[in-house]
Enzyme design. Sequence first.
Site, mmCIF file in Angstrom:
data_model
loop_
_atom_site.group_PDB
_atom_site.id
_atom_site.type_symbol
_atom_site.label_atom_id
_atom_site.label_comp_id
_atom_site.label_asym_id
_atom_site.label_seq_id
_atom_site.Cartn_x
_atom_site.Cartn_y
_atom_site.Cartn_z
ATOM 1 N N GLN A 78 4.197 7.103 3.675
ATOM 2 C CA GLN A 78 2.772 7.199 2.730
ATOM 3 C C GLN A 78 1.788 7.941 3.379
ATOM 4 O O GLN A 78 1.002 8.627 2.931
ATOM 5 C CB GLN A 78 2.304 5.812 2.712
ATOM 6 C CG GLN A 78 3.293 4.738 1.927
ATOM 7 C CD GLN A 78 3.278 5.416 0.354
ATOM 8 O OE1 GLN A 78 4.535 5.690 0.131
ATOM 9 N NE2 GLN A 78 2.499 5.470 -0.279
ATOM 10 N N HIS B 64 1.042 11.619 2.081
ATOM 11 C CA HIS B 64 0.036 11.902 0.904
ATOM 12 C C HIS B 64 -1.170 12.731 1.339
ATOM 13 O O HIS B 64 -1.205 13.701 0.290
ATOM 14 C CB HIS B 64 -0.424 10.534 0.205
ATOM 15 C CG HIS B 64 0.078 9.668 -0.510
ATOM 16 N ND1 HIS B 64 0.288 10.156 -2.021
ATOM 17 C CD2 HIS B 64 1.167 8.722 -0.560
ATOM 18 C CE1 HIS B 64 0.927 9.415 -2.606
ATOM 19 N NE2 HIS B 64 1.505 8.435 -1.862
ATOM 20 N N HIS C 289 -2.014 -0.905 -0.011
ATOM 21 C CA HIS C 289 -0.594 -1.365 -0.295
ATOM 22 C C HIS C 289 -0.296 -2.127 1.304
ATOM 23 O O HIS C 289 -0.517 -1.938 2.385
ATOM 24 C CB HIS C 289 0.290 -0.260 0.032
ATOM 25 C CG HIS C 289 0.308 0.804 -1.119
ATOM 26 N ND1 HIS C 289 -0.400 2.134 -0.735
ATOM 27 C CD2 HIS C 289 0.629 0.808 -2.300
ATOM 28 C CE1 HIS C 289 -0.265 2.730 -1.952
ATOM 29 N NE2 HIS C 289 0.300 1.811 -2.815
#
Length: 426
Positions: free
Chosen positions: A250, A253, A319
Amino acid sequence: MVRVLKAGKSQEELTKNNLEVSKIVANAIQEIENRGDEAVREFSEKFDKWSPEAFRLTEEQIKEIVAQVPAEVIEDIKFAQKNIREFAEAQLASMNDVEVENIPGVILGHKNIPVSSVGCYIPGGRYPMVASAHMSVLTAKVAGVKRVIACTPPINGEIPNATITAMYLAGADEIYLLGGIQAMAAMAIGTETIQSVDMIVGPGNAFVAEAKRQLFGRVGIDLFAGPTETLVVADETADAEMIATDILGQGEHGPTSPGALITTSEKLAYETVEEIERQLKVLPTADVARVSWDDYGQILLVDSIEEALVEADRLAFEHVEILTADPNYFLENMTNYGCLFLGPETNVAYGDKVIGTNHTLPTKGAARYTGGLWVGKFIKTVTYQKVTPEASAYIGEYAARLCQLENFAGHAEQALLRVRRYGKKA
């Protein structure tokens, strides 16, 4: 007791960066409001080196683009959209109109009405966010929005064929090859060639997120979505390889994407640090993931799962992956998060791309007061009331006294007029 083994940037540093972005965005919005299409074109040329004859794609152009996309890609897009559509339809089915008679002759109710028009932003740049077309356009269409327009930027002067295809298959009514602040402002304010919408949604970089913040009020928005955040809560049953993979996966990103680990195991914490360093040597996107980890990565060591829960709720991340012996403990007790990923079998990438839950989620602590994008975000729940003459006279006496209590003479007269007109002595 909580021990901070690694901390990210300070709030002072983050605020400084935000102020610089805010000034650039405010200026761009003002220019587009004053000069419309002319300003939109100038910003598109400046930021994307893109100045076509028209930013809106014609039906013929769209079909030509879709025809160039490999069959397997189309099949994959349809698979993801099927999952997202079915979950959105299930959410919609949970939203019922209500009508009750709480006092004889007094009918109160609410109706769920879709927003009339929505503008969806699908990010491009280094990562063409094909999945964002499903999450926004498709979900809006399931909600019943009549006009859904979608914008995405060109990538290095090229049309992102897969993204356009996803927009088309999701049901977009208008598709524009336009990115950044200029896309958000054009959709919200309107120009000579782009009719404004009632609501703008979708993720994006810091400039897109700030544009949404500044345009909010003039139009509705889904939520303030900043850089992607990922928190892993782990105990001794978890393994460092999975934690490192999911945090770095992640972190790619963007350089400002926070990744965090809360763990009850000091051994696991240090193993994760070592594993992150190992993976950064081979990860193709390490140039970005390295910065996000070095500048925004956090590791918190706690004494118990209960303390882990407290810290996870405090962080309120977008998340949250739960890699513990009993993931359901967090499902039952955690309150501040965008989406939970329970157990090692699932991960954030599933939610981002394909599984069916929406990937536009609250960041920067917003999970304390809102959830993510879902079918209900595109729906207004509005109320109504109907009253019989007898009930109006009855309610009116109470209403009049309560209005007089607050010194609202005009309010009281509204009630007293009904008492005189519909009361027993009338």
